[in-house]
Design a protein around this motif. Sequence first.
Motif, short mmCIF file in Angstrom:
data_model
loop_
_atom_site.label_atom_id
_atom_site.label_comp_id
_atom_site.label_asym_id
_atom_site.label_seq_id
_atom_site.Cartn_x
_atom_site.Cartn_y
_atom_site.Cartn_z
N PRO A 77 -149.47 66.99 50.67
CA PRO A 77 -148.46 66.74 49.64
C PRO A 77 -147.46 65.67 50.01
O PRO A 77 -146.72 65.19 49.15
CB PRO A 77 -147.77 68.11 49.49
CG PRO A 77 -147.93 68.76 50.82
CD PRO A 77 -149.28 68.31 51.32
N LEU A 78 -147.44 65.26 51.27
CA LEU A 78 -146.45 64.27 51.70
C LEU A 78 -146.96 62.84 51.60
O LEU A 78 -146.24 61.90 51.91
CB LEU A 78 -146.01 64.56 53.14
CG LEU A 78 -145.37 65.93 53.37
CD1 LEU A 78 -144.92 66.07 54.82
CD2 LEU A 78 -144.20 66.16 52.43
N GLY A 79 -148.21 62.64 51.21
CA GLY A 79 -148.67 61.29 50.95
C GLY A 79 -149.73 60.76 51.89
O GLY A 79 -150.18 59.63 51.74
N THR A 98 -141.89 55.73 54.35
CA THR A 98 -141.46 56.42 53.12
C THR A 98 -141.45 55.41 51.98
O THR A 98 -140.42 54.85 51.63
CB THR A 98 -140.06 57.04 53.33
OG1 THR A 98 -140.08 57.86 54.50
CG2 THR A 98 -139.67 57.91 52.15
N LYS A 141 -141.87 55.79 48.74
CA LYS A 141 -141.11 56.24 47.58
C LYS A 141 -140.69 57.68 47.83
O LYS A 141 -141.22 58.35 48.70
CB LYS A 141 -141.92 56.10 46.29
CG LYS A 141 -143.17 56.94 46.21
CD LYS A 141 -143.87 56.68 44.88
CE LYS A 141 -145.08 57.60 44.70
NZ LYS A 141 -145.74 57.35 43.38
N PRO A 142 -139.71 58.17 47.08
CA PRO A 142 -139.20 59.52 47.34
C PRO A 142 -140.30 60.57 47.31
O PRO A 142 -141.18 60.56 46.45
CB PRO A 142 -138.19 59.73 46.19
CG PRO A 142 -137.75 58.35 45.83
CD PRO A 142 -138.97 57.49 46.01
N GLY A 143 -140.26 61.48 48.29
CA GLY A 143 -141.21 62.57 48.36
C GLY A 143 -142.42 62.30 49.22
O GLY A 143 -143.16 63.22 49.57
N LEU A 144 -142.68 61.04 49.57
CA LEU A 144 -143.82 60.69 50.39
C LEU A 144 -143.38 60.34 51.80
O LEU A 144 -142.38 59.65 51.99
CB LEU A 144 -144.59 59.51 49.79
CG LEU A 144 -145.19 59.70 48.40
CD1 LEU A 144 -146.02 58.48 48.02
CD2 LEU A 144 -146.03 60.96 48.32
N ARG A 174 -148.51 72.82 49.70
CA ARG A 174 -147.22 73.20 49.15
C ARG A 174 -146.13 72.73 50.11
O ARG A 174 -146.38 72.44 51.26
CB ARG A 174 -147.12 74.72 48.96
CG ARG A 174 -147.24 75.53 50.24
CD ARG A 174 -147.14 77.02 49.94
NE ARG A 174 -147.18 77.83 51.15
CZ ARG A 174 -148.28 78.22 51.75
NH1 ARG A 174 -149.46 77.85 51.27
NH2 ARG A 174 -148.23 78.97 52.84
N GLN A 175 -144.94 72.66 49.61
CA GLN A 175 -143.84 72.17 50.43
C GLN A 175 -143.51 73.17 51.53
O GLN A 175 -143.61 74.38 51.35
CB GLN A 175 -142.60 71.93 49.56
CG GLN A 175 -142.82 70.90 48.46
CD GLN A 175 -143.11 69.52 49.01
OE1 GLN A 175 -142.65 69.18 50.10
NE2 GLN A 175 -143.86 68.73 48.27
N ARG A 224 -139.64 65.70 57.48
CA ARG A 224 -138.45 65.13 56.83
C ARG A 224 -137.21 65.26 57.72
O ARG A 224 -136.10 65.05 57.27
CB ARG A 224 -138.19 65.85 55.50
CG ARG A 224 -139.27 65.63 54.45
CD ARG A 224 -138.82 66.21 53.11
NE ARG A 224 -139.80 65.99 52.09
CZ ARG A 224 -140.80 66.83 51.82
NH1 ARG A 224 -140.92 67.93 52.52
NH2 ARG A 224 -141.66 66.57 50.87
N GLU A 246 -135.89 67.98 58.78
CA GLU A 246 -135.08 69.05 58.20
C GLU A 246 -134.59 69.98 59.30
O GLU A 246 -134.96 71.15 59.38
CB GLU A 246 -135.91 69.81 57.15
CG GLU A 246 -136.33 68.92 55.99
CD GLU A 246 -137.41 69.55 55.12
OE1 GLU A 246 -137.26 69.51 53.89
OE2 GLU A 246 -138.39 70.08 55.67
#
Length: 390
Positions: A139-141, A169, A171-174, A298-299, A334, A336
Amino acid sequence: MNRRQALKATLGAAGTAALQPGGLAAQSSGADTIFVNPVTGADTNPGSKGSPLRTLAEAARRVNQSSGSGPVTVMLAEGIYAVGETVLLKPERRSFTRTGRLTIRAEVLPDDPDWHTGRMPTLIHTMPLPKTWNGRPDPLGGAADGIMVETSHVTIQGLKILGLPVVETPKPGLIQRLYGIGRLRRDLEDLEIAQCIFLGDDLTSPLHVAIIAHGNGVHVHHTIFRGVKISVVYWSGGSRGHAMRNCFCDGVYGSAVWTSGIQDDFDYRNNVITNCNYVWTNQSGASAAADAAGRGGRQAAPASPQPKEAVHYKVVDSYFAGNRRLAGSGTGARLEYADIDPSFMEMTGTKVTDHPVAFERDQTKHSYLHPVAGSEAAKVGAGLFLKPVA
């Protein structure tokens, strides 16, 4: 000569004596040897000293197609290797042992008298970036694996491994990622990585994780990490027999080591960590398992403020200098992370200072990318050399 004939010629002849430097796992003598040279080699060659292969990926295929037991050494000549596909080490009919290993190594090593950094085999990653990771949609690209280890009793020694020239990165989310060396099976053991250099840059050639490994017995020593996102991930909760010794980490913009509830026999000593975001991120084993599952579609769960397992690790004779934070917890892609109490690090003979370490920037010097000779950090013994530098 077809590939089957080349394989027989490669592994049927007696090879050179195997390496036995101090501190490395013992290797049996008389190992079969596959030679690789990016300039003079061809992947249709038998892989002998006089007729080498061109790519590391083809050498891995020769190992994977072999059968029986006994050590094998893949010997890399100096030069630039364009890594256009994952180097998969997955022999299904050949077994290795602690003394009869699979070794991927440079022909000339840092302790050899005629070595300099220009003689290190240099791996530049040029492969396409798939939209999967670990065999599942990502999901991260998308993520690429440089060397993927799927067997026990492996040593990788004396290589320089660079990042992937992509925008991490776009674009956002990848988050597009390169994993330099990976081992994703929990049933494996005994992976040794020594005297290597991992180099990345977050803007031009990101190296997301230099080394990531499930299973037991991951030993990383006498290795330099500079400009990577995460140096080493010890990923299996409850696993044991790991070590990180005599490593120099500079400018790591994620964390210089990442553990996921591994056992407290972790041998962490004689490391110099400087100018990094986190010295150590410590995720719980349960959280790491959920994070790994999350990569499959999934995230990942948000960062937890504190690992649930109260595991403490000895930090021996190390030097932490000019880092932004000592300890955090969370997931890595990310960054986090949340700051946590660093008291799980039981420090013995370890110095923490706000002043970053000066390192040698002159490429003509034997100690290039090492702490400046004579400095307090240099006395720790972190860097490529197994033998003391005069």
